[in-house]
Each structure stands twice: as structure tokens, then as C-alpha cells.
Design a protein around this motif. Structure first.
Motif, PDB file in Angstrom:
ATOM      1  N   GLU A 251       0.827  -1.210   0.000  1.00  0.00           N
ATOM      2  CA  GLU A 251       0.000   0.000   0.000  1.00  0.00           C
ATOM      3  C   GLU A 251       0.862   1.262   0.000  1.00  0.00           C
ATOM      4  N   LEU A 252       1.942   1.220   0.783  1.00  0.00           N
ATOM      5  CA  LEU A 252       2.842   2.381   0.831  1.00  0.00           C
ATOM      6  C   LEU A 252       3.490   2.614  -0.530  1.00  0.00           C
ATOM      7  N   VAL A 253       4.008   1.550  -1.137  1.00  0.00           N
ATOM      8  CA  VAL A 253       4.699   1.690  -2.418  1.00  0.00           C
ATOM      9  C   VAL A 253       3.732   2.194  -3.487  1.00  0.00           C
ATOM     10  N   MET A 254       2.508   1.693  -3.484  1.00  0.00           N
ATOM     11  CA  MET A 254       1.510   2.137  -4.478  1.00  0.00           C
ATOM     12  C   MET A 254       1.222   3.634  -4.360  1.00  0.00           C
ATOM     13  N   SER A 255       1.387   4.175  -3.161  1.00  0.00           N
ATOM     14  CA  SER A 255       1.059   5.590  -2.946  1.00  0.00           C
ATOM     15  C   SER A 255       2.188   6.533  -3.355  1.00  0.00           C
ATOM     16  N   LEU A 256       3.375   5.990  -3.651  1.00  0.00           N
ATOM     17  CA  LEU A 256       4.514   6.842  -3.989  1.00  0.00           C
ATOM     18  C   LEU A 256       4.317   7.506  -5.342  1.00  0.00           C
ATOM     19  N   LYS A 257       4.979   8.657  -5.521  1.00  0.00           N
ATOM     20  CA  LYS A 257       4.747   9.456  -6.729  1.00  0.00           C
ATOM     21  C   LYS A 257       5.777   9.216  -7.823  1.00  0.00           C
ATOM     22  N   ASP A 258       6.749   8.331  -7.583  1.00  0.00           N
ATOM     23  CA  ASP A 258       7.830   8.134  -8.546  1.00  0.00           C
ATOM     24  C   ASP A 258       7.913   6.676  -8.963  1.00  0.00           C
ATOM     25  N   ASN A 259       7.799   6.406 -10.270  1.00  0.00           N
ATOM     26  CA  ASN A 259       7.788   5.026 -10.760  1.00  0.00           C
ATOM     27  C   ASN A 259       9.108   4.302 -10.490  1.00  0.00           C
ATOM     28  N   ASP A 260      10.226   4.981 -10.690  1.00  0.00           N
ATOM     29  CA  ASP A 260      11.520   4.342 -10.455  1.00  0.00           C
ATOM     30  C   ASP A 260      11.699   3.977  -8.981  1.00  0.00           C
ATOM     31  N   MET A 261      11.151   4.800  -8.116  1.00  0.00           N
ATOM     32  CA  MET A 261      11.197   4.512  -6.686  1.00  0.00           C
ATOM     33  C   MET A 261      10.401   3.245  -6.381  1.00  0.00           C
ATOM     34  N   LYS A 262       9.260   3.117  -7.044  1.00  0.00           N
ATOM     35  CA  LYS A 262       8.437   1.915  -6.855  1.00  0.00           C
ATOM     36  C   LYS A 262       9.196   0.664  -7.293  1.00  0.00           C
ATOM     37  N   ILE A 263       9.954   0.781  -8.388  1.00  0.00           N
ATOM     38  CA  ILE A 263      10.730  -0.367  -8.882  1.00  0.00           C
ATOM     39  C   ILE A 263      11.770  -0.786  -7.852  1.00  0.00           C
ATOM     40  N   GLU A 264      12.378   0.174  -7.190  1.00  0.00           N
ATOM     41  CA  GLU A 264      13.377  -0.156  -6.169  1.00  0.00           C
ATOM     42  C   GLU A 264      12.734  -0.911  -5.005  1.00  0.00           C
ATOM     43  N   PHE A 265      11.582  -0.438  -4.540  1.00  0.00           N
ATOM     44  CA  PHE A 265      10.906  -1.112  -3.427  1.00  0.00           C
ATOM     45  C   PHE A 265      10.343  -2.469  -3.845  1.00  0.00           C
ATOM     46  N   LEU A 266      10.032  -2.603  -5.129  1.00  0.00           N
ATOM     47  CA  LEU A 266       9.474  -3.860  -5.635  1.00  0.00           C
ATOM     48  C   LEU A 266      10.430  -5.034  -5.400  1.00  0.00           C
ATOM     49  N   LYS A 267      11.719  -4.747  -5.274  1.00  0.00           N
ATOM     50  CA  LYS A 267      12.706  -5.794  -5.033  1.00  0.00           C
ATOM     51  C   LYS A 267      12.458  -6.524  -3.717  1.00  0.00           C
ATOM     52  N   SER A 268      11.743  -5.871  -2.807  1.00  0.00           N
ATOM     53  CA  SER A 268      11.477  -6.471  -1.493  1.00  0.00           C
ATOM     54  C   SER A 268      10.082  -7.069  -1.394  1.00  0.00           C
ATOM     55  N   ILE A 269       9.326  -7.039  -2.479  1.00  0.00           N
ATOM     56  CA  ILE A 269       7.963  -7.589  -2.485  1.00  0.00           C
ATOM     57  C   ILE A 269       7.965  -8.930  -3.216  1.00  0.00           C
ATOM     58  N   GLU A 270       7.475  -9.970  -2.576  1.00  0.00           N
ATOM     59  CA  GLU A 270       7.539 -11.314  -3.154  1.00  0.00           C
ATOM     60  C   GLU A 270       6.206 -11.810  -3.702  1.00  0.00           C
ATOM     61  N   ASN A 271       5.109 -11.473  -3.043  1.00  0.00           N
ATOM     62  CA  ASN A 271       3.803 -11.978  -3.461  1.00  0.00           C
ATOM     63  C   ASN A 271       3.437 -11.472  -4.856  1.00  0.00           C
ATOM     64  N   LYS A 272       3.026 -12.385  -5.742  1.00  0.00           N
ATOM     65  CA  LYS A 272       2.749 -12.047  -7.140  1.00  0.00           C
ATOM     66  C   LYS A 272       1.637 -11.007  -7.270  1.00  0.00           C
ATOM     67  N   GLU A 273       0.580 -11.164  -6.482  1.00  0.00           N
ATOM     68  CA  GLU A 273      -0.546 -10.218  -6.560  1.00  0.00           C
ATOM     69  C   GLU A 273      -0.113  -8.823  -6.087  1.00  0.00           C
ATOM     70  N   ASN A 274       0.675  -8.792  -5.030  1.00  0.00           N
ATOM     71  CA  ASN A 274       1.150  -7.491  -4.537  1.00  0.00           C
ATOM     72  C   ASN A 274       2.064  -6.818  -5.545  1.00  0.00           C
ATOM     73  N   ARG A 275       2.894  -7.615  -6.204  1.00  0.00           N
ATOM     74  CA  ARG A 275       3.776  -7.057  -7.229  1.00  0.00           C
ATOM     75  C   ARG A 275       2.949  -6.472  -8.379  1.00  0.00           C
ATOM     76  N   ALA A 276       1.899  -7.204  -8.768  1.00  0.00           N
ATOM     77  CA  ALA A 276       1.032  -6.734  -9.866  1.00  0.00           C
ATOM     78  C   ALA A 276       0.340  -5.422  -9.486  1.00  0.00           C
ATOM     79  N   LYS A 277      -0.091  -5.320  -8.227  1.00  0.00           N
ATOM     80  CA  LYS A 277      -0.744  -4.086  -7.769  1.00  0.00           C
ATOM     81  C   LYS A 277       0.202  -2.890  -7.911  1.00  0.00           C
TER      82      LYS A 277
END
Length: 454
Positions: A251-277
Motif C-alpha cells: 500500500e505504501l509503495v503504491m502511494s509513492l509518486k515516482d515510478n523508479d522509486m516503486k521499482i526499487e521497493f518492488l525488489k522487497s515484495i515477493e507476493n505475485k498479486e502485490n507485485r502486480a498491484k
């Protein structure tokens, strides 16, 4: 002995140096009374209250054969006997009177830390002396130690480090925190490969290199935006690390305003559905006039990968493709050269298409595929620019080939391309690739020659 007396001593010596040498040519026979009488006789000092301390120091200075080290040591001794806040104001007062003491080697580490801790108390009137004061009392190692220990005025030290490029680069090398390193690199547009290799965080490297690219290409001043993003990312990362569940982090990552920032945090997200969100939360801008063209091009690329790779089209590869599509702005530009159909700028996450070519739909589609190919190829480009070499010739040839393969595949599969209610057909191009391998200095060099047959 006080700072006022020290200033008086230096003022008298600066004005009377040669006359003092002439008057007291036999220093060992000079008395305090001799010096006092001489000063009282000089009209320049008639209205100056000359203390006994001032007279004593000048007499000793003469007696020691005009020894400047004696003056320095007396001034330093006076400074060291003051409390920290008075030390700082006194040193600045001396600087105002053009008296610079060699304090780096005489102040203890504790004294330097106390001075650093008082930097925020420098008055508004004296703030212009702060950087010079810092370099007068400390060397780069002192600054590094203070920053790495998260000293009270760490931000002030970081800010002042950027006033001197050589000091800044020597400080950056020794800092522990990637954010502190990035702060200085952005401020000074530092892009030294050896320094960047020490910054582990990919997002911070991308900020540094994007800022440097803007500066080098004379684009808008990106520095303030980069520094704002740096602080925004620092705050987001702190929050992210404190959250307990992956759902909260998502939820926190989805609220961020920068796409590249989201990609960096995505490295710590494992669940497929959460990654898709998170990937679906990316925001980009596509010019309305190009929307239908971009949609069909991205469909063509997707089908090409799905059909060509089959099982090898892994979730990781699908995500990379989707992130490329969803973070890339696509818009018309009037600034491209007349012979250019488009340009991809991976540093800025955008594709520019030439407005003058808007009516040539077949070429527009071909070059949209080509530019998307560049964005896919350079997905990590602004994070790793200085870690690997690249060949522009091979890159361009690869994207020419990629565009033809994607279009050919789609035409073979569907017979035509439907766009805005119209059908477009091409003669299918057959591609031959010749790979030339040359051995030079024991190393193999690969060259791709792209030959087209109609």
C-alpha cells in the motif's frame, strides 16, 4: 588575554612591522617599557586603549626575533581556553580581521565535535563565514567521522562540503551512508565511476546520473527536484522498513509518486498479486494523438514475446516489459531533427516522436516499436551506465531488427494491422543476420551486420 587583545596585537604588527624591526634592532635588549613608550608615541594609537597584555605579547614577539609562530601559538592558546560557543564566535571574529589560525592540527577531536555541534548557532550576519570556518578548524577526515556518527549538525557539514569539489570528493569516498553520498554527488554533479560503484542503492544511482545528464545536456535544472526526491525516498524507505506486513508495504509503495522509486521497493515484495498491484499503480503520460498507436505497438510487442519465447517468457520478463510500458511517457516533439522519426530517453523515461512525421502511420508504428525496444534494452541504463560498456551501432541495429521481427510476426499472425478503423499491410521483410567475430589482442569482438531482403 582575550580576542580583542589578539586582534590589537595583529593590527599593530601589521602596521608597524618594519618600524618595529628598525626601532628595536637589538631584540634581546628590548623591555616592556620600551615597547609601551613607542606605542604611546605613535599617533595612530593615541585613541586606542593598549592593554598590558598587548604590550607584553609584542615585547615577547620582538624579543623572540619577530617569531610569527609565537603569535600563532598565543592566539591558539587563547582560543583553547574559551568555552565552545565562544571559541566559534572568536575564530570568526579573527577571520573578519583577516587572522587565520592553523587550528586543524591543534584542536582535539572533542573540541572539533563541540565546534561542529555549535555550527547552527552562527548568527545570520556571520553565516557567510561558516564554510571557511569549517575548513579552518577541520580536515575531511574530521568531517567524515562527524557525518558517519550522525552528528547533530550533519546536514550543515554535508551542505558546506559541496562548496569545495576536492574536499567533497574525498569526503564522499569515506561516507558510510548511501543517502549522504548521493546528496553530495547530486549537489556537485559528481559522476565518477569509482564513487558510484560504492553506492549500492540503484534508485540513488539513478538520481545522481539523471541529474548529471540534465546538467550535461543543458536541460532544465534538475538538481532541486533530485534533492527533493532524495529526501522523499529517505522518508519512504524509513516508513517501509518499519512496516510489518507485505500488504502494508505494498500500500505504501503504491502511494509513492515516482515510478523508479516503486521499482526499487518492488525488489522487497515477493507476493505475485502485490507485485502486480504495484506495477499497475505506475503512472505515465501518452499524448492523446498517439494513444491508439502506442496501444497497438505494445500489443504487438507483447504477442511477439509470448509467441516467440513461450515458457521462457517468465514472470520476471513479463514484469520488466509491463514496467517499461507503464513508466514510459510517449509524446510528440517539435524539437527533433527533421530526418528523425523519434528518440528514446531512458534517463527521462520518455519516448519523443517527431510531430512532422505524424501522417506517416506505417513509419510511425515501425519507429514506435524501435524506440520501445531501446527502452526495454536500457531498462536499468540509468542505474548502471558506468558499470558496463555499450555500442551505439549494435544497439541501433538490434532495434531495427527488433522492430521488423515484431511487425513481421504480427502480420504473419493477423494478416494486417487495424488502427483507428483502418487496415495497414506491409510487405513482410525477411531478415538475415551475419555475425562477424574478430580476435584482437586475444579478445573476441562481436559485430552484427544486419542485411535485409524484400
Amino acid at each position: 588575554m582575550n580576542i580583542k587583545d589578539i586582534i590589537s596585537v595583529y593590527d599593530i604588527i601589521n602596521n608597524e612591522y618594519y618600524r618595529l624591526q628598525y626601532k628595536f634592532s637589538q631584540p634581546d635588549k628590548t623591555t616592556v617599557q620600551d615597547v609601551k613608550k613607542y606605542l604611546e608615541e605613535q599617533s595612530f594609537y593615541m585613541h586606542t586603549d593598549i592593554s598590558d597584555d598587548v604590550v607584553n605579547i609584542i615585547q615577547n614577539y620582538i624579543k623572540l626575533n619577530f617569531d610569527n609562530d609565537f603569535l600563532q601559538n598565543k592566539a591558539i592558546e587563547t582560543i583553547q581556553n574559551l568555552p565552545p560557543q565562544e571559541q566559534m564566535t572568536s575564530i570568526i571574529e579573527l577571520m573578519k580581521n583577516r587572522i587565520r589560525l592553523n587550528l586543524k592540527d591543534v584542536l582535539s577531536k572533542e573540541e572539533k565535535v563541540q565546534l561542529f555541534d555549535n555550527l547552527n548557532n552562527i548568527s545570520k550576519e556571520d553565516i557567510g563565514y561558516r564554510t571557511a570556518f569549517l575548513y579552518l578548524v577541520a580536515d575531511s577526515k574530521d568531517m567524515v567521522d562527524y557525518i558517519n556518527s550522525n552528528g547533530k549538525n550533519k546536514k550543515i557539514i554535508l551542505e558546506d562540503c559541496t562548496k569545495d569539489y576536492n574536499i567533497a570528493t574525498s569526503v564522499v569516498k569515506e561516507l558510510n551512508d548511501d543517502f549522504d553520498k548521493a546528496n553530495i554527488c547530486i549537489e556537485l554533479c559528481i559522476n565518477d565511476p569509482e564513487l558510484l560503484k560504492d553506492i549500492k542503492d540503484s534508485y540513488l544511482r539513478s538520481l545522481i546520473l539523471t541529474n548529471e545528464t540534465y546538467a550535461r545536456e543543458n536541460q532544465i535544472d534538475y538538481k532541486k527536484q533530485a534533492l527533493d526526491l532524495l529526501e522523499y525516498y529517505r522518508e519512504a524507505k524509513s516508513k517501509f522498513e518499519k512496516l510489518g506486513t507485505e500488504e502494508e508495504k505494498t500500500e505504501l509503495v503504491m502511494s509513492l509518486k515516482d515510478n523508479d522509486m516503486k521499482i526499487e521497493f518492488l525488489k522487497s515484495i515477493e507476493n505475485k498479486e502485490n507485485r502486480a498491484k504495484i506495477i499497475n499503480s505506475f503512472k505515465n503520460e501518452v499524448s492523446p494523438e498517439l494513444k491508439s498507436k502506442v496501444d497497438i505497438v505494445q500489443k504487438m510487442i507483447t504477442e511477439f514475446f509470448e509467441d516467440s519465447l513461450g515458457k521462457d517468457f517468465t514472470d520476471e520478463k513479463k514484469e520488466r516489459m509491463e514496467m517499461t510500458f507503464k513508466r514510459t511517457d510517449v509524446k510528440y516533439s517539435d524539437d527533433l531533427e527533421s530526418e528523425s522519426f523519434g528518440a528514446s530517453r531512458y534517463y527521462f523515461n520518455d519516448i519523443l516522436m517527431n510531430t512532422r512525421m505524424a501522417n506517416n502511420t506505417s513509419k510511425m508504428l515501425q519507429f514506435l516499436v524501435h524506440e520501445h525496444g531501446h527502452m526495454l534494452s536500457n531498462f536499468h541504463g540509468k542505474e548502471y551506465k558506468y558499470f558496463s560498456g555499450n555500442s551505439n551501432t549494435i544497439e541501433e541495429g538490434t532495434q531495427d531488427l527488433f522492430a521488423e521481427m515484431v511487425i513481421n510476426h504480427y502480420l504473419e499472425k493477423h494478416g494486417s494491422i487495424e488502427l483507428d478503423g483502418k487496415k495497414y499491410e506491409w510487405i513482410i521483410l525477411l531478415n538475415t543476420i551475419v555475425v562477424i567475430i574478430l580476435k584482437m589482442d586475444g579478445k573476441e569482438q562481436f559485430y552484427i551486420v544486419h542485411m535485409k531482403k524484400v
